[in-house]
Design a protein around this motif. Sequence first.
Motif: not given
Length: 341
Positions: A96, A197, A200-201, A260
């Motif tokens: 991240d 990002l 993230g998702a 996200r």
Amino acid sequence: MTHSFPFPVLDLRDLDAGAESAARFRTALLRATHEVGFFYLIGTGITPALEEAMLGAARAFFALPEEDKLDIENIKSPHFRGYTRIGGERTAGKVDWREQIDIWSEDAALSPTELADLPPYFRMLGPNLWPAALLHFRDVVLQWQAAVVPAAHKLLRAWAEALGAPPDYFDKHFTRPSTRMKVVRYPGTEGEETGTLGVGAHKDGGCLTLLWVQPGAGGLQIRPGDEWVDAPPLEHGFVCNIGEMVERATAGYLKATVHRVVAPRAPAERISVPMFFNPSLDARFPALELPPDLRKSGEYHQDPDDVIHEVYGDNLLKSRLRAHPDVAAIHHPDLVQSGAY
């Protein structure tokens, strides 16, 4: 009032504005969490003054010299508390783009003897790490928690009624709620990093998240269908979403939605304060016996690579070991080697 936002705006004060207003709130809450899994919440009791204090304290913390932040780095905490530098946390196995401080419920750490006959998740009980160079930071965080937790309890009781259960249905599972709070900074990106990002998702693994974002800072995106949808912050409000334990408990009637955060473009930054409101570590979150008209509308599929356990502590420990492999390797090598999580 009309809001140009991607999901409903609910006012918690409606629960105290008479039976009709309360019923409308519960209906809107049920619809939002069934159809989207996200909603905005206003009327929580968080004052503009407290919002300003939190934003100021967050900026002051992240502006501290690196050595002051690293003095409370989370690798020093077997309880996953403290500061995480940029790149120090992972979501779905990917790094991240953010720095943060994790503040959980304040607890005394258990001794090895006490832990010997307890499930491993009790290892996460322990004290928070506070920045010695910024004493007022702790006061602001505790004020924030004291305001948000009662709002979360109130929301939970409304939820129970909306699902056809008594208002106190969840109370016994939240006698000692596992409140986990982050104060997060997403640095601005440029050049090849643009579009990185920040997170993230993923779906949240617990029950309920109440997210405050500094005014005007975008980046949050949700995916209720096939496309990503921007979810801008709402002034004096929270973005709320449910987690997979609730989805599991309602057999998929309520939706935990993938989301996200896209990091901002330099020179902008993004400050956010998520509060994860979850049951006691040893709580076995119950499956709800939904009314027939709701029961037929749900569908739940378990991900074999990311099993959602009945006991909340198992879910939290699993997510922390995966998100912070450095902390896991230093303090919990036996759990890493066992592969149980």
